[in-house]
Scaffold this active site. Structure first.
Site, PDB file in Angstrom:
ATOM      1  N   HIS A 194       0.803  -1.211   0.000  1.00  0.00           N
ATOM      2  CA  HIS A 194       0.000   0.000   0.000  1.00  0.00           C
ATOM      3  C   HIS A 194       0.846   1.275   0.000  1.00  0.00           C
ATOM      4  O   HIS A 194       0.313   2.357  -0.257  1.00  0.00           O
ATOM      5  CB  HIS A 194      -0.945   0.021   1.217  1.00  0.00           C
ATOM      6  CG  HIS A 194      -2.177  -0.785   1.003  1.00  0.00           C
ATOM      7  ND1 HIS A 194      -2.154  -2.138   0.784  1.00  0.00           N
ATOM      8  CD2 HIS A 194      -3.487  -0.426   0.964  1.00  0.00           C
ATOM      9  CE1 HIS A 194      -3.389  -2.567   0.629  1.00  0.00           C
ATOM     10  NE2 HIS A 194      -4.218  -1.562   0.726  1.00  0.00           N
ATOM     11  N   LYS A 246     -14.737  -7.899  -9.199  1.00  0.00           N
ATOM     12  CA  LYS A 246     -13.894  -8.670 -10.121  1.00  0.00           C
ATOM     13  C   LYS A 246     -13.211  -9.829  -9.392  1.00  0.00           C
ATOM     14  O   LYS A 246     -13.200 -10.979  -9.878  1.00  0.00           O
ATOM     15  CB  LYS A 246     -12.853  -7.742 -10.736  1.00  0.00           C
ATOM     16  CG  LYS A 246     -11.878  -8.387 -11.704  1.00  0.00           C
ATOM     17  CD  LYS A 246     -11.063  -7.307 -12.390  1.00  0.00           C
ATOM     18  CE  LYS A 246      -9.977  -7.885 -13.281  1.00  0.00           C
ATOM     19  NZ  LYS A 246      -8.835  -8.399 -12.516  1.00  0.00           N
ATOM     20  N   ASP A 247     -12.635  -9.555  -8.236  1.00  0.00           N
ATOM     21  CA  ASP A 247     -11.997 -10.622  -7.456  1.00  0.00           C
ATOM     22  C   ASP A 247     -13.015 -11.643  -6.966  1.00  0.00           C
ATOM     23  O   ASP A 247     -12.730 -12.840  -6.909  1.00  0.00           O
ATOM     24  CB  ASP A 247     -11.263 -10.021  -6.247  1.00  0.00           C
ATOM     25  CG  ASP A 247     -10.027  -9.233  -6.649  1.00  0.00           C
ATOM     26  OD1 ASP A 247      -9.585  -9.398  -7.792  1.00  0.00           O
ATOM     27  OD2 ASP A 247      -9.535  -8.457  -5.820  1.00  0.00           O
ATOM     28  N   GLU A 267       5.922 -34.031  -2.213  1.00  0.00           N
ATOM     29  CA  GLU A 267       4.721 -33.494  -2.832  1.00  0.00           C
ATOM     30  C   GLU A 267       5.080 -32.745  -4.115  1.00  0.00           C
ATOM     31  O   GLU A 267       6.203 -32.246  -4.286  1.00  0.00           O
ATOM     32  CB  GLU A 267       4.007 -32.548  -1.871  1.00  0.00           C
ATOM     33  CG  GLU A 267       3.307 -33.251  -0.708  1.00  0.00           C
ATOM     34  CD  GLU A 267       1.993 -33.885  -1.129  1.00  0.00           C
ATOM     35  OE1 GLU A 267       2.025 -34.885  -1.883  1.00  0.00           O
ATOM     36  OE2 GLU A 267       0.950 -33.394  -0.699  1.00  0.00           O
TER      37      GLU A 267
END
Length: 429
Positions: free
Chosen positions: A219, A247-248, A291
């Site tokens: 920010h 949008k998100d 993994e």
């Protein structure tokens, strides 16, 4: 930077005013993700993965807390406590699969988030601290996921812990004592399981704390954007809410739909069958593999097969750690003044070669250590390090970038500022 549309936060109730005078948390949220936060108006869908990372971190924390209520960190009962969760706890199967697959999806969105940053130059000034804090989050994720993979105490859990902690024994003098200190013994056992469970429970909250710092650092300079051009005026931005929350939000629902599809229909697709066999220190699995999100680094580790001054194993361990640590120096390795890869034609070609090399590293890391895959690992590893240490500095020195737009608004509005600017910004400017 204040804009005409960025209205200051004003409490609408007496309770809100009382709260704002004593603990202005709503004001903080409003300034961070509300209508008071200006965001470049040209962000594409690759910028959605930061929010998705936060969503999956929340999923992991919530499901992990509930699973911890039923898990027993004892080598004699850990495996069967997982079976108890799956069979006897109400919705236990859902929580366990949500947590296990949530880890994979967390890494998927973080990897896309990182590759977006690499292509669009999000690591360049003045966002170096944002980039480095993101890498710290990634390292904490890797440590947390490794310790979580040990907790089911299946065959791959046990032998994965044996192999991964064995990396430290490659260091001369301090290596073996360090490995014993980490495990609490000479092999994975009760001490290791207890401390891994404790740290696996703790580290997600540490990650959440670093995420707060990551957002705070973001920010200060503001979000980057696909053009790499700095914000010049209010025409270049939109308020985060409602434009980017909408949008998100819909994109998050779409991605969570894919997550739900895997969770309900392919819950074991991203795991390993051997982990449904209880850990047995006397029976080594035919193919020990970590993994999938560790496979590229595992391939780099195995790429070193010849002793040269130092043992090959030590070279592999050093290269594996260096492959991540060199990313911290990326803001100074890439000296090009142009941020976005869209305007760097030479960089763009080598970036795609880098992705291909990482893809083959991942494929090789998940495959058996045959001569063919070892050779592929060596070629891909060589290119990976050459890209960052040789190619990128040379490109930034000799590349001729394409012309960039004069502003963010010019790149998306194409001379239609009067009609397209929100809230009549252009008319009032």
């Amino acid at each position: 930077m204040s804009f005409a549309w960025a209205k200051p936060y004003e409490p609408k109730t007496a309770l809100g005013q009382w709260m704002d005078d004593r603990l202005p948390l709503p004001r903080l949220v409003y300034g961070a993700v509300g209508g008071g936060y200006p965001v470049p108006r040209n962000l594409n869908y690759l910028w959605n993965f930061g929010v998705l990372s936060g969503i999956f971190l929340t999923i992991q924390i919530v499901t992990g807390i509930v699973l911890a209520m039923h898990y027993n960190s004892n080598v004699g009962t850990a495996f069967w406590s997982i079976e108890h969760i799956m069979r006897d706890v109400n919705a236990g199967w859902f929580l366990r699969y949500a947590h296990a697959n949530g880890a994979s999806f967390f890494f998927i969105v973080v990897y896309i988030h990182i590759f977006r940053g690499l292509f669009y130059g999000s690591y360049k000034a003045p966002r170096e601290m944002v980039w480095m804090l993101g890498l710290v989050i990634y390292l904490l994720m890797m440590a947390t996921a490794f310790m979580g993979y040990v907790l089911p105490w299946g065959q791959m859990s046990y032998w994965g812990a044996q192999v991964i902690t064995g990396f430290f024994s490659a260091f001369p003098v301090i290596g073996e004592p360090l490995r014993v200190w980490i495990l609490g013994g000479f092999a994975p056992d009760q001490a290791a399981l207890t401390r891994f469970f404790s740290l696996h429970y703790l580290l997600p909250f540490v990650i959440a704390g670093v995420v707060v710092l990551h957002i705070w650092a973001l920010h200060i300079p503001g979000s980057s954007n696909p053009t790499g051009v700095d914000v010049k005026n209010e025409k270049d931005t939109l308020p985060f809410h409602p434009f980017y929350t909408a949008k998100d939000g819909w994109f998050a629902l779409l991605f969570l739909g894919a997550y739900a599809a895997v969770l309900f229909f392919l819950p074991n697709a991203l795991g390993h069958a051997d982990n449904y066999i209880e850990a047995n220190p006397l029976a080594t699995p035919a193919h020990i593999v970590p993994e999938w999100y560790y496979w590229p680094f595992y391939a780099i580790l195995r790429a070193f097969t010849v002793d040269f001054i130092l043992p090959a194993k030590l070279w592999g361990v050093l290269a594996m750690f260096a492959s991540i640590l060199l990313l911290f120096f990326l803001p100074w390795l890439d000296r090009s003044p142009v941020r976005s890869g869209h305007y760097r034609p030479v960089f763009k070609r080598f970036f795609w070669l880098l992705l291909i090399a990482i893809f083959f590293l991942g494929w090789a890391g998940g495959s058996e250590a045959t001569p063919m895959w070892i050779a592929i690992s060596q070629i891909a590893s060589a290119y990976y390090f050459a890209h960052f240490l040789i190619i990128l500095p040379l490109i930034s020195k000799f590349e001729k970038p394409l012309p960039r737009p004069s502003s963010i608004s010019a790149s998306v509005l194409h001379g239609e500022e009067e009609e397209s600017a929100p809230y009549g910004l252009a008319k009032n400017a």
